[in-house]
Design a protein around this motif. Structure first.
Motif, PDB file in Angstrom:
ATOM      1  N   PRO A 144      33.387 -42.534   2.554  1.00  0.00           N
ATOM      2  CA  PRO A 144      31.783 -42.235   2.600  1.00  0.00           C
ATOM      3  C   PRO A 144      30.957 -42.746   1.274  1.00  0.00           C
ATOM      4  O   PRO A 144      31.485 -42.561   0.220  1.00  0.00           O
ATOM      5  CB  PRO A 144      31.847 -40.630   2.810  1.00  0.00           C
ATOM      6  N   ASN A 145      29.991 -43.516   1.733  1.00  0.00           N
ATOM      7  CA  ASN A 145      29.260 -43.988   0.842  1.00  0.00           C
ATOM      8  C   ASN A 145      29.943 -45.227  -0.209  1.00  0.00           C
ATOM      9  O   ASN A 145      29.521 -45.412  -1.436  1.00  0.00           O
ATOM     10  CB  ASN A 145      28.510 -43.064  -0.305  1.00  0.00           C
ATOM     11  N   THR A 146      30.930 -45.595   0.327  1.00  0.00           N
ATOM     12  CA  THR A 146      31.597 -46.772  -0.558  1.00  0.00           C
ATOM     13  C   THR A 146      32.208 -47.778   0.293  1.00  0.00           C
ATOM     14  O   THR A 146      32.563 -47.846   1.405  1.00  0.00           O
ATOM     15  CB  THR A 146      33.156 -46.021  -0.975  1.00  0.00           C
ATOM     16  N   VAL A 147      31.737 -49.124  -0.129  1.00  0.00           N
ATOM     17  CA  VAL A 147      32.083 -50.159   0.385  1.00  0.00           C
ATOM     18  C   VAL A 147      32.854 -51.285  -0.344  1.00  0.00           C
ATOM     19  O   VAL A 147      32.652 -51.269  -1.615  1.00  0.00           O
ATOM     20  CB  VAL A 147      30.461 -51.015   0.817  1.00  0.00           C
ATOM     21  N   SER A 148      33.801 -51.973   0.118  1.00  0.00           N
ATOM     22  CA  SER A 148      34.593 -52.489  -0.417  1.00  0.00           C
ATOM     23  C   SER A 148      34.184 -54.132  -0.052  1.00  0.00           C
ATOM     24  O   SER A 148      34.139 -54.653   1.054  1.00  0.00           O
ATOM     25  CB  SER A 148      35.969 -52.623   0.065  1.00  0.00           C
ATOM     26  N   VAL A 149      34.133 -54.983  -1.239  1.00  0.00           N
ATOM     27  CA  VAL A 149      33.571 -56.459  -1.081  1.00  0.00           C
ATOM     28  C   VAL A 149      34.726 -57.391  -1.382  1.00  0.00           C
ATOM     29  O   VAL A 149      35.287 -57.185  -2.568  1.00  0.00           O
ATOM     30  CB  VAL A 149      32.452 -56.779  -2.015  1.00  0.00           C
ATOM     31  N   PRO A 150      35.371 -58.097  -0.417  1.00  0.00           N
ATOM     32  CA  PRO A 150      36.360 -58.981  -0.868  1.00  0.00           C
ATOM     33  C   PRO A 150      36.046 -60.006  -1.892  1.00  0.00           C
ATOM     34  O   PRO A 150      35.007 -60.549  -2.269  1.00  0.00           O
ATOM     35  CB  PRO A 150      36.551 -59.793   0.444  1.00  0.00           C
TER      36      PRO A 150
END
Length: 239
Positions: A233-239
């Motif tokens: 929730p409310n967290t995005v991982s960017v490669p």
């Protein structure tokens, strides 16, 4: 004279036999009535005990057994069990068994009452995210509740309405889609791995997204739009 004497004695004997028969029958009927009353009471309390944790102020109407049913007074503790049922209300069947003497009988009951359910306080649009102010917990008549109803507001808030929901509607699982983990225009945490180091920054989501979905976010520091994967929730991982 002798014949009259014999006839008179036979009448007395027959009268005595009839009186003894009716006395025994009276006792048997009394025992049967007592047994039926005991069964009725035990079924009522058995159902009430099972329903008190599920139904608010349950109304239980145990149908009396026919007076023609002949049951001896049970000398052991009655064993009660309920047939498997998918509903709390309506007609229920209870098996009553006695071990001494051995007999069994099925007793039916009609059950009504209310249960706690999540209800829409106001109209909710299709695909709208459900907020705490949109719903509340109420005591609702059982006949207004369908299978899959929800008893906790927490299980509804942040989910999405699969279709438009009218005010005062009892909400069930079929009306909901999984909640978004990222909400359009809300702040999220951006996680990036650089040379084995984890770098966290903040950004703004540019659309709604569920778990494991791709979503575009704008980095608040650089103002650059990047694409990441929703990992929490409310967290995005960017490669």
């Amino acid at each position: 004279m002798k014949l009259n004497f014999i006839i008179q004695n036979l009448k007395v004997l027959l009268f005595g036999m009839l009186m003894a028969f009716f006395t025994l029958q009276s006792k048997a009927w009394g025992t049967n009535n007592h047994a039926l009353e005991d069964i009725h009471q035990q079924v009522y309390f058995y159902l009430k005990q099972n329903l008190d944790q599920q139904i608010i102020d349950p109304l239980i109407n145990v149908r009396p057994l026919s007076a023609h049913v002949s049951l001896a007074q049970c000398q052991s503790k009655l064993q009660l069990s309920q047939r498997a049922t998918q509903t709390l209300a309506g007609r229920q069947t209870v098996l009553v068994e006695c071990m001494d003497p051995a007999w069994r009988v099925f007793v039916t009951a009609e059950i009504d009452g209310k249960i706690s359910a999540v209800v829409a306080r106001q109209g909710i649009l299709r695909q709208a995210i459900i907020n705490p102010s949109d719903v509340e917990l109420r005591a609702v008549p059982i006949n207004e509740v369908r299978r899959g109803w929800l008893e906790s507001v927490e299980n509804v808030v942040h989910a999405r309405a699969k279709r438009a929901i009218r005010p005062n509607t009892v909400i069930n699982l079929t009306m909901l889609d999984p909640p978004y983990w990222v909400i359009d225009k809300q702040e999220v945490t951006i996680i990036t791995q650089v040379s084995g180091l984890e770098i966290r920054t903040t950004g703004i989501a540019l659309s709604n997204a569920m778990q494991h979905e791709q979503v575009e976010v704008r980095n608040k520091n650089s103002n650059i739009v990047i694409t990441g994967i929703v990992i929490a929730p409310n967290t995005v991982s960017v490669p």
